[in-house]
Design a protein around this motif. Sequence first.
Motif, PDB file in Angstrom:
ATOM      1  N   ALA A 107       0.812  -1.478  -0.082  1.00  0.00           N
ATOM      2  CA  ALA A 107      -0.349   0.268   0.710  1.00  0.00           C
ATOM      3  C   ALA A 107       0.858   1.446  -0.054  1.00  0.00           C
ATOM      4  O   ALA A 107       0.697   2.388  -0.829  1.00  0.00           O
ATOM      5  N   LEU A 108       1.606   1.376   0.883  1.00  0.00           N
ATOM      6  CA  LEU A 108       3.016   2.560   0.868  1.00  0.00           C
ATOM      7  C   LEU A 108       3.287   2.616  -0.174  1.00  0.00           C
ATOM      8  O   LEU A 108       3.538   3.882  -0.634  1.00  0.00           O
ATOM      9  N   ALA A 109       4.198   0.927  -1.282  1.00  0.00           N
ATOM     10  CA  ALA A 109       4.748   2.204  -2.006  1.00  0.00           C
ATOM     11  C   ALA A 109       3.466   2.638  -3.203  1.00  0.00           C
ATOM     12  O   ALA A 109       4.036   3.037  -4.156  1.00  0.00           O
ATOM     13  N   ALA A 110       2.251   1.748  -3.449  1.00  0.00           N
ATOM     14  CA  ALA A 110       1.342   2.218  -4.570  1.00  0.00           C
ATOM     15  C   ALA A 110       1.313   3.590  -3.935  1.00  0.00           C
ATOM     16  O   ALA A 110       1.220   5.009  -4.991  1.00  0.00           O
ATOM     17  N   LEU A 111       0.841   4.256  -2.896  1.00  0.00           N
ATOM     18  CA  LEU A 111       0.773   6.050  -2.476  1.00  0.00           C
ATOM     19  C   LEU A 111       2.080   6.389  -3.265  1.00  0.00           C
ATOM     20  O   LEU A 111       2.633   7.611  -3.618  1.00  0.00           O
ATOM     21  N   ARG A 112       2.773   5.893  -2.795  1.00  0.00           N
ATOM     22  CA  ARG A 112       4.396   6.709  -3.050  1.00  0.00           C
ATOM     23  C   ARG A 112       4.622   7.136  -4.474  1.00  0.00           C
ATOM     24  O   ARG A 112       4.872   7.606  -5.214  1.00  0.00           O
ATOM     25  N   ALA A 113       4.892   5.771  -5.188  1.00  0.00           N
ATOM     26  CA  ALA A 113       4.486   5.634  -6.269  1.00  0.00           C
ATOM     27  C   ALA A 113       3.689   7.119  -7.514  1.00  0.00           C
ATOM     28  O   ALA A 113       3.805   7.513  -8.443  1.00  0.00           O
ATOM     29  N   ALA A 114       2.205   6.763  -6.792  1.00  0.00           N
ATOM     30  CA  ALA A 114       1.306   7.272  -7.055  1.00  0.00           C
ATOM     31  C   ALA A 114       1.333   9.415  -6.368  1.00  0.00           C
ATOM     32  O   ALA A 114       0.310  10.736  -7.006  1.00  0.00           O
ATOM     33  N   ALA A 115       2.505   9.610  -5.454  1.00  0.00           N
ATOM     34  CA  ALA A 115       1.456  11.255  -4.960  1.00  0.00           C
ATOM     35  C   ALA A 115       1.838  11.794  -5.551  1.00  0.00           C
ATOM     36  O   ALA A 115       1.480  12.957  -5.360  1.00  0.00           O
ATOM     37  N   SER A 116       2.642  12.302  -6.928  1.00  0.00           N
ATOM     38  CA  SER A 116       2.969  13.437  -7.629  1.00  0.00           C
ATOM     39  C   SER A 116       1.905  13.950  -8.640  1.00  0.00           C
ATOM     40  O   SER A 116       1.293  14.712  -9.065  1.00  0.00           O
ATOM     41  N   GLU A 117       0.531  12.937  -8.617  1.00  0.00           N
ATOM     42  CA  GLU A 117       0.540  13.026  -9.494  1.00  0.00           C
ATOM     43  C   GLU A 117      -1.759  12.690  -9.113  1.00  0.00           C
ATOM     44  O   GLU A 117      -2.024  12.612  -9.834  1.00  0.00           O
ATOM     45  N   LEU A 118      -1.017  12.979  -7.709  1.00  0.00           N
ATOM     46  CA  LEU A 118      -2.838  12.739  -7.399  1.00  0.00           C
ATOM     47  C   LEU A 118      -4.010  13.835  -7.483  1.00  0.00           C
ATOM     48  O   LEU A 118      -3.457  15.093  -7.183  1.00  0.00           O
ATOM     49  N   GLY A 119      -5.281  13.553  -6.997  1.00  0.00           N
ATOM     50  CA  GLY A 119      -6.432  14.094  -7.235  1.00  0.00           C
ATOM     51  C   GLY A 119      -7.598  14.653  -7.179  1.00  0.00           C
ATOM     52  O   GLY A 119      -7.978  12.289  -7.674  1.00  0.00           O
ATOM     53  N   GLU A 120      -7.791  14.935  -6.924  1.00  0.00           N
ATOM     54  CA  GLU A 120      -9.979  14.919  -6.985  1.00  0.00           C
ATOM     55  C   GLU A 120     -10.110  14.158  -7.610  1.00  0.00           C
ATOM     56  O   GLU A 120     -10.324  14.688  -8.687  1.00  0.00           O
ATOM     57  N   ARG A 121     -10.742  13.370  -7.761  1.00  0.00           N
ATOM     58  CA  ARG A 121     -11.849  12.021  -8.615  1.00  0.00           C
ATOM     59  C   ARG A 121     -13.224  12.113  -8.967  1.00  0.00           C
ATOM     60  O   ARG A 121     -13.888  12.417  -9.487  1.00  0.00           O
ATOM     61  N   PHE A 122     -13.559  12.153  -6.809  1.00  0.00           N
ATOM     62  CA  PHE A 122     -15.003  12.103  -6.802  1.00  0.00           C
ATOM     63  C   PHE A 122     -15.026  12.583  -5.266  1.00  0.00           C
ATOM     64  O   PHE A 122     -14.042  11.863  -4.665  1.00  0.00           O
ATOM     65  N   ARG A 123     -16.655  12.425  -5.528  1.00  0.00           N
ATOM     66  CA  ARG A 123     -17.066  12.828  -3.589  1.00  0.00           C
ATOM     67  C   ARG A 123     -17.781  12.068  -3.292  1.00  0.00           C
ATOM     68  O   ARG A 123     -18.692  11.350  -4.665  1.00  0.00           O
ATOM     69  N   THR A 124     -18.574  11.728  -2.258  1.00  0.00           N
ATOM     70  CA  THR A 124     -19.629  11.181  -1.956  1.00  0.00           C
ATOM     71  C   THR A 124     -19.495  12.412  -0.180  1.00  0.00           C
ATOM     72  O   THR A 124     -19.471  12.782  -0.204  1.00  0.00           O
ATOM     73  N   ALA A 125     -21.047  12.803  -0.949  1.00  0.00           N
ATOM     74  CA  ALA A 125     -21.764  12.927   0.596  1.00  0.00           C
ATOM     75  C   ALA A 125     -23.088  12.502   0.825  1.00  0.00           C
ATOM     76  O   ALA A 125     -24.192  12.250  -0.242  1.00  0.00           O
ATOM     77  N   PHE A 126     -23.410  12.319   1.920  1.00  0.00           N
ATOM     78  CA  PHE A 126     -24.086  11.338   2.768  1.00  0.00           C
ATOM     79  C   PHE A 126     -24.776  12.100   3.900  1.00  0.00           C
ATOM     80  O   PHE A 126     -23.873  12.832   5.168  1.00  0.00           O
ATOM     81  N   VAL A 127     -25.782  11.351   4.744  1.00  0.00           N
ATOM     82  CA  VAL A 127     -25.829  11.545   5.620  1.00  0.00           C
ATOM     83  C   VAL A 127     -26.050  10.389   6.459  1.00  0.00           C
ATOM     84  O   VAL A 127     -26.589   9.435   6.028  1.00  0.00           O
ATOM     85  N   ARG A 128     -25.439  10.030   6.969  1.00  0.00           N
ATOM     86  CA  ARG A 128     -25.255   8.866   8.748  1.00  0.00           C
ATOM     87  C   ARG A 128     -26.224   8.454   9.841  1.00  0.00           C
ATOM     88  O   ARG A 128     -25.408   9.864  10.133  1.00  0.00           O
TER      89      ARG A 128
END
Length: 208
Positions: A107-128
Motif C-alpha cells: 500500500a505504501l509503495a502504491a501511495l508513493r508512486a502515485a503521490a506526485s499525480e494525485l488529484g480529486e476524482r470524485f466525492r460522496t456526500a451523505f447523512v449517516r
Amino acid sequence: MGIEREIKLALPPEQADAADRFFSGIAGTPGRDVPLVNIYFDTPALALAGQKVALRLRKTPDGWLQTLKAAGSVQGGLHSRHEWETSVPGEALDFVALEHACDDAAALAALRAAASELGERFRTAFVRRLWQFEFDGARIEAAIDRGEVTAQVSGQTRREAISEIELELLRGEEPALHALTVRLSAAVAGLTPEDINKAQRGYRLCAQ
C-alpha cells in the motif's frame, strides 16, 4: 493496522423508515445524524484503483480525517479491508502521517508512486444515521447512509444515489453480524447484499 469488517446492504429508499424503527428499537434510542463529505484521490490514470488502494479525505462535524484502504475481500455483502486513518488539520493530505500509520509495504509503495499525480476524482456526500448496541455478545455500529456520489468528468457532473445500510463489527465475533442481518432482513423488505462500496461507485462514474 486495523481490519474493517462490515456488512453492506442496499436499502430501497421507501424502506428507510422501517430500517430506522428497527435499529432504534434494538438500541433503545433514536439514531444520531452525522453529515459526511468524502473526497477521493487518485491519479488521472487511476493508478491507486489499479492497485486496489483507496485514499480519501473525510469532513466530519469534528474535523478532517484521512484514510488509506488496501485490498480486501467481499462476499455476500461482507466487506473486510485493511485501513489506516489519521486526523489532519484541514482539507489537505498529510503523506508523512499516512506513512507513519501504514504498515503495509504494498500500500505504501502504491501511495508513493502515485503521490506526485494525485488529484480529486470524485466525492460522496451523505447523512449517516448511527446507532451502537450490543447484539449476541458483540458490539455493533449500524448506519443508514443516504446521499449521492458525484464525479466531474469532461466538464460534466455525473451522479449516483446512495441508499444503504452498513453493519460494522466493533468488538466480538463475526457470526453476530450475520445473525443481525438475518433479523434485519426479516423486518425490512427488499434488502440485498451490496458488494460495491462507495469508492467503487465513484470509480464507475469516472469510467462511464
